[in-house]
Design a protein around this motif. Structure first.
Motif, mmCIF file in Angstrom:
data_model
loop_
_atom_site.group_PDB
_atom_site.id
_atom_site.type_symbol
_atom_site.label_atom_id
_atom_site.label_comp_id
_atom_site.label_asym_id
_atom_site.label_seq_id
_atom_site.Cartn_x
_atom_site.Cartn_y
_atom_site.Cartn_z
ATOM 1 N N ILE A 40 0.841 -1.199 0.000
ATOM 2 C CA ILE A 40 0.000 0.000 0.000
ATOM 3 C C ILE A 40 0.877 1.251 0.000
ATOM 4 N N ALA A 41 1.985 1.207 0.742
ATOM 5 C CA ALA A 41 2.924 2.339 0.731
ATOM 6 C C ALA A 41 3.499 2.542 -0.668
ATOM 7 N N THR A 42 3.779 1.448 -1.367
ATOM 8 C CA THR A 42 4.268 1.550 -2.744
ATOM 9 C C THR A 42 3.220 2.207 -3.637
ATOM 10 N N LEU A 43 1.965 1.870 -3.436
ATOM 11 C CA LEU A 43 0.903 2.504 -4.223
ATOM 12 C C LEU A 43 0.796 3.994 -3.905
ATOM 13 N N TYR A 44 1.031 4.369 -2.655
ATOM 14 C CA TYR A 44 1.047 5.797 -2.310
ATOM 15 C C TYR A 44 2.172 6.524 -3.048
ATOM 16 N N VAL A 45 3.320 5.890 -3.162
ATOM 17 C CA VAL A 45 4.438 6.514 -3.880
ATOM 18 C C VAL A 45 4.068 6.727 -5.341
ATOM 19 N N THR A 46 3.391 5.752 -5.945
ATOM 20 C CA THR A 46 2.991 5.909 -7.345
ATOM 21 C C THR A 46 1.939 6.998 -7.524
ATOM 22 N N LEU A 47 1.228 7.343 -6.462
ATOM 23 C CA LEU A 47 0.231 8.413 -6.527
ATOM 24 C C LEU A 47 0.813 9.785 -6.174
ATOM 25 N N ASP A 48 2.136 9.871 -6.068
ATOM 26 C CA ASP A 48 2.824 11.121 -5.718
ATOM 27 C C ASP A 48 2.460 11.603 -4.319
ATOM 28 N N PRO A 50 4.409 10.947 -1.157
ATOM 29 C CA PRO A 50 5.507 10.322 -0.404
ATOM 30 C C PRO A 50 5.329 10.400 1.101
ATOM 31 N N PHE A 51 4.689 11.458 1.589
ATOM 32 C CA PHE A 51 4.474 11.557 3.030
ATOM 33 C C PHE A 51 3.548 10.451 3.519
ATOM 34 N N MET A 52 2.477 10.203 2.768
ATOM 35 C CA MET A 52 1.551 9.130 3.149
ATOM 36 C C MET A 52 2.244 7.770 3.109
ATOM 37 N N ALA A 53 3.137 7.565 2.159
ATOM 38 C CA ALA A 53 3.884 6.310 2.084
ATOM 39 C C ALA A 53 4.791 6.163 3.295
ATOM 40 N N ALA A 54 5.453 7.236 3.687
ATOM 41 C CA ALA A 54 6.330 7.176 4.860
ATOM 42 C C ALA A 54 5.530 6.932 6.126
ATOM 43 N N ILE A 127 1.658 24.510 -0.976
ATOM 44 C CA ILE A 127 1.795 24.323 0.474
ATOM 45 C C ILE A 127 2.556 23.041 0.800
ATOM 46 N N GLY A 128 2.201 21.949 0.147
ATOM 47 C CA GLY A 128 2.869 20.672 0.398
ATOM 48 C C GLY A 128 1.951 19.672 1.094
ATOM 49 N N HIS A 129 2.226 18.395 0.833
ATOM 50 C CA HIS A 129 1.423 17.318 1.411
ATOM 51 C C HIS A 129 1.471 17.327 2.933
#
Length: 167
Positions: A40-48, A50-54, A127-129
């Motif tokens: 799921i973290a990998t899918l977050y990275v593909t969705l741009d 990165p904070f959610m993946a971390a 602003i940023g994620h």
């Protein structure tokens, strides 16, 4: 190329999710859940995102899974190898399959409303994620965030009390 990568990661996610439910050994089930969280973290990275993946890796795959494995070992849960299948497994499989069919039917027959939210791509880039998520978490959702931490603390205390022979 992105479609192939997404398909592979999604297939691994679904298979590891199925293994969470079907594994008889609780430790193997917890390890499958960790794999699901990483996918799921990998899918977050593909969705741009990165904070959610971390956060996914640190909070769920890290802290929550350590807590779950600690509770499993503390309670000394053993798997039942000689257990026979009951009708509950068949009923659960049928209900799960029907829910999957209903979900696909709903997704194929629905349409987007066209409603726009307040946070657009320009706002995210400006602003940023991290700041947007933190602002929302610590203003609008502070009470649910604190209640969740209290529930986790109560679960740990309950596991310790249940595992004690004499209090």
């Amino acid at each position: 190329m992105e479609t192939i990568f997404f398909t592979i990661v999604a297939a691994v996610t679904v298979l590891s999710g199925i293994m969470v439910v079907t594994c008889r050994n609780p430790i193997n089930s917890a390890l499958s859940l960790i794999l699901t969280f990483f996918c799921i973290a990998t899918l977050y990275v593909t969705l741009d995102a990165p904070f959610m993946a971390a956060v996914q890796v640190l909070v769920y795959a890290g802290a929550i899974m350590v807590l779950i494995v600690f509770v499993i070992m503390l309670l000394n849960i053993r798997s039942e190898v000689g257990r026979r299948y009951t009708h509950a497994g068949i009923i659960g499989t049928v209900v799960g399959f029907l829910m999957l069919v209903l979900t696909f039917n709903f997704l194929n027959n629905s349409s987007l409303t066209g409603a726009k939210g307040l946070i657009t791509t320009d706002v995210i880039n400006k602003i940023g994620h991290t700041e947007l998520i933190a602002r929302s978490m610590f203003t609008d959702f502070l009470l649910p965030f604190e209640i969740t931490s209290i529930l986790l603390l109560v679960a740990i205390i309950g596991a310790v009390i249940l595992s004690k022979k004499k209090i």
